[in-house]
Design an enzyme around this catalytic site. Structure first.
Site, mmCIF file in Angstrom:
data_model
loop_
_atom_site.group_PDB
_atom_site.id
_atom_site.type_symbol
_atom_site.label_atom_id
_atom_site.label_comp_id
_atom_site.label_asym_id
_atom_site.label_seq_id
_atom_site.Cartn_x
_atom_site.Cartn_y
_atom_site.Cartn_z
ATOM 1 N N LYS A 20 30.170 48.909 45.714
ATOM 2 C CA LYS A 20 30.791 48.827 47.036
ATOM 3 C C LYS A 20 30.132 49.766 48.047
ATOM 4 O O LYS A 20 30.127 49.491 49.246
ATOM 5 C CB LYS A 20 32.292 49.133 46.932
ATOM 6 C CG LYS A 20 33.079 48.138 46.076
ATOM 7 C CD LYS A 20 33.285 46.794 46.752
ATOM 8 C CE LYS A 20 34.153 45.855 45.919
ATOM 9 N NZ LYS A 20 34.217 44.493 46.476
ATOM 10 N N GLU A 79 40.480 46.893 53.694
ATOM 11 C CA GLU A 79 41.420 46.419 52.683
ATOM 12 C C GLU A 79 40.814 46.778 51.334
ATOM 13 O O GLU A 79 39.603 46.928 51.220
ATOM 14 C CB GLU A 79 41.588 44.901 52.792
ATOM 15 C CG GLU A 79 40.531 44.051 52.066
ATOM 16 C CD GLU A 79 39.127 44.209 52.616
ATOM 17 O OE1 GLU A 79 38.988 44.616 53.785
ATOM 18 O OE2 GLU A 79 38.145 43.954 51.877
ATOM 19 N N SER A 101 29.165 45.952 37.754
ATOM 20 C CA SER A 101 29.462 46.302 39.149
ATOM 21 C C SER A 101 30.194 47.623 39.311
ATOM 22 O O SER A 101 30.086 48.272 40.348
ATOM 23 C CB SER A 101 30.273 45.170 39.792
ATOM 24 O OG SER A 101 31.448 44.917 39.042
#
Ligand SMILES: Cc1ncc(COP(=O)(O)O)c(C=O)c1O
Lengths: 406, 274
Positions: free
Chosen positions: A98, A120, A388
């Site tokens: 991210k 969010e 991830s």
């Protein structure tokens, strides 16, 4: 031979923000001028060498890129088929892919003169990555998070708070990612003058899906160089988990026009695809609709009301998916497969036990697909999976499931 | 094009007063009560009606309208039922303009062409679809206009002079000015700024300009209605329904709670320019 020109599957989005019929800009008029400004700012940044230099510096010295490509030797032996490589995005600063996106968008927000950031989050990884760049660049940060997710991902809630962000729990609906996104959009409409909405996945109104993809495509570009070094050729298969689809599109994008590379996206199969409202596999179990600014595959009822869906993984617990994945699904370029909660937890345990790597529950969905796929392939073949995120945030959820906590 | 909106705005202008638009959520709190509310609105003083199509994810709505939509969905409201409510309304009222207001997905799933045909057959005069900006006109706006349904666009404080022509291009019936950057039910920050914005929009179009979002009381309606051709009240109506419920169910007082509020608002628009 790579596909090229008009045959390329990488020509989207067009100027209306569409990938085939998917994408677009389905937002309230209040947001429209801002979205056009954002598009202009991003188009300018894309070709600005100064922006590229800033990004490169932050990636190297702040995020810790390139992330390693790791040959999982014991896992490979255990599965008895293709060689499995893991792209270690969980080793990035903040523990997931991210940060690739939040670094890019925070630079853009600064260029646009915005003074307040909202986001969010589902698993909290995007919230943490946003709170992190806001701390670094001294910008106030508000993160919307479903109340259910606040409970199941509380270590990330603490991290966000320590980083100086305000976490606003959202109780509407099932209290998950969809509801958090609704609330973020409401805040944005209200504070449109000052506020930059830092969306965490490759979804939402144009230009977000393309922009987030562009910030994440470094994953696949690094994989290409690293696997050429390690194996002297392209992988035979790529696997990534798909929530909104940012780590997946980042992993896939550089290989989409390479027909020799099979591509798999692992969706959240929850309690099983046949259980109504019991999964979050929007491509396997949904149909095209319009939500959160884009046309894409959505879980919905016969009247067009959006379903809440379910996944053990907060980051995949979303009834939609980014529009470029919807397009790649329709083009049959990527094979989207559902992985159940149980399969994901088993994969979580296996990777932890034999490689000493605790994956995020999101990434464990990709792992479960690798577990199915590798044994069907030859020992001379190569799979690369995007790992991830790391699973520290999930140890309590899994521990409870396994009866390790009273 | 259906002409009820043009006729009604012209009639109110002749009385030198703004038109009163009332938003009510279709199916809230249950189909029968909601239909009774709808039928009672013209008698209570509503000049035009915005009938909300409930949606699971109303991104532009505040808590009041959100809750009304949730009550309606919980009571089984569907797009077909909403259309049937309009048809039922038209059996007793052929003059009051009605528009449907909501979000695009239920219409997309119903099928755009089928929706337009069904809406016209039911007696609908116009549409406001919050998440269809001018950039997406080909989806619904253009076919709706062609078929004779008004497509009413929202203009907002962020719609500057450069953008106004873009949104006015395919707008008909009236222009709906959103009084602030925000969600339904929030407070208007400056009445003067709203007045200025209405004048600015009117310099770009012959269409009537109605103002909504944040108008709650007869006084609000009177102040905003000085400059605007119409005022729209929504959240206050949803809250009146909510206040009348017992254990989430309609009571004998539910319809009256709405009509009493509407009568007061109707007196507000009548003293706006007095
Ligand atoms: C570790 C991790 N992987 C994957 C995801 C899913 O998001 P995306 O599909 O955008 O990569 C999340 C989202 O929270 C995440 O935290």
């Amino acid at each position: 031979m790579p596909l090229s020109g008009a045959n390329s599957l990488r020509n989207g989005p067009d100027e209306d923000g569409r990938f085939g019929i998917f994408g677009g800009r389905y937002v309230a008029e209040t947001l429209m001028p801002l979205i056009r400004d954002l598009e202009a700012a991003y188009d300018h940044a894309k070709t600005d060498p100064e922006f590229a230099a800033e990004m490169a510096d932050l990636r190297t010295h702040y995020a810790g890129r390139p992330s390693p490509l790791y040959f999982a030797e014991r896992l490979t032996a255990h599965l008895g088929g293709a060689k499995v490589y893991l792209k270690r995005e969980e080793l990035n600063h903040t523990g997931s892919h991210k940060i690739n996106n939040t670094l890019g968008q925070i630079l853009l927000a600064r260029r646009m003169g915005k003074t307040r950031i909202i986001a969010e989050t589902g698993a909290g990884q995007h919230g943490v990555a946003t709170a992190t760049v806001c701390a670094k660049f001294d910008l106030p940060c508000v993160v919307f998070m479903g109340a259910t997710d606040v409970k199941r991902q509380w270590p990330n809630v603490l991290r966000m708070k320590m980083l100086g962000a305000e976490v606003r729990p959202v109780t509407a609906g099932a209290g998950t990612l969809k509801d958090a996104m609704n609330e973020a959009l409401r805040d944005w409409v209200t504070n449109v003058d000052t506020t930059y909405y830092l969306i965490g996945t490759a979804a939402g109104p144009h230009p977000y899906p393309a922009m987030v993809r562009d910030f994440q495509k470094v994953i696949g570009e690094e994989i290409r160089a690293q696997i050429m070094d390690a194996e002297g050729r392209l992988p035979d298969a790529l696997v990534a988990c798909v929530g909104g689809g940012s780590n997946a599109i980042g992993t896939f994008y550089d290989f989409i026009d390479e027909p020799s590379v099979a591509i798999y996206g692992a969706e959240a199969g929850g309690h099983g695809i046949d259980v109504e409202n019991g999964h979050a596999a929007s491509m396997t179990g949904g149909r095209p609709g319009v939500l959160h600014g884009n046309r894409t595959y959505l879980l919905q009822d016969a009247d067009g009301q959006i379903l809440e869906g379910h996944s053990i993984s907060a980051g995949l617990d979303y009834p939609g998916v980014g529009p470029e994945h919807a397009f790649l699904h329709d083009m049959k370029r990527v094979n989207y497969v559902p992985i159940t909660d149980t399969e994901a937890v088993e994969a979580f345990q296996l990777l932890t036990a034999i490689e000493g790597i605790i994956p995020a529950l999101e990434s464990a969905h990709a792992m479960a697909q690798v577990i199915k796929l590798a044994p069907t392939m030859g020992k001379d073949q190569v799979i690369v999976m995007c790992l991830s995120g790391r699973g520290d945030k999930d140890v309590e959820t899994v521990g409870r499931m396994l009866g390790m906590i009273e | 094009m259906t002409t009820r909106f043009a006729d009604r705005f012209a009639a109110c202008a002749r009385e030198n007063r703004p038109a009163l638009g009332i938003f009510t959520m279709a199916g809230d709190p249950d189909p029968a009560t909601s239909t009774a509310i709808l039928k009672a609105l013209p008698g209570a003083g509503a000049d035009f009606i915005e009938l909300g199509m409930p949606f699971s994810d109303p991104m532009a709505d505040g808590p009041g309208v959100q809750a009304a939509g949730q009550r309606a969905l919980a009571a089984g409201q569907t797009l077909n039922r909403t259309l049937a409510m309009v048809a039922e309304f038209r059996t007793t009222d052929s003059d009051t303009p009605i528009l449907l207001m909501g979000y695009y997905n239920p219409i997309y799933i119903h099928g755009v062409d089928r929706f337009i045909a069904d809406a016209l057959a039911a007696g609908v005069d116009g549409l406001i679809i919050v998440d269809l900006p001018a950039e997406e006109d080909d989806e619904l706006c253009v076919p709706a206009l062609k078929a004779g349904l008004n497509f009413i666009r929202l203009a907002t404080p962020t719609t500057d002079d450069r953008r106004l022509p873009v949104i006015l291009k395919n707008t008909s019936g009236f222009v709906y000015y959103v009084s602030m950057t925000g969600i339904t039910g929030a407070a208007i920050k400056s009445h003067a700024a709203v007045g200025d914005a209405v004048k600015r929009i009117k310099s770009h179009t012959e269409l009537p300009v109605a103002v909504g979002f944040g108008i709650k009381t007869a006084d609000d309606a009177a102040i905003i209605g000085r400059d605007a051709d119409g005022v729209v009240v929504g959240t206050a109506i949803c809250n009146a329904v909510l206040g009348s419920l017992v254990d989430g169910k309609a009571t004998a007082g539910t319809v009256a709670a709405v009509t009493t509020l509407v009568s007061g608002l109707a007196s507000g628009v009548r003293r706006a320019r007095a």
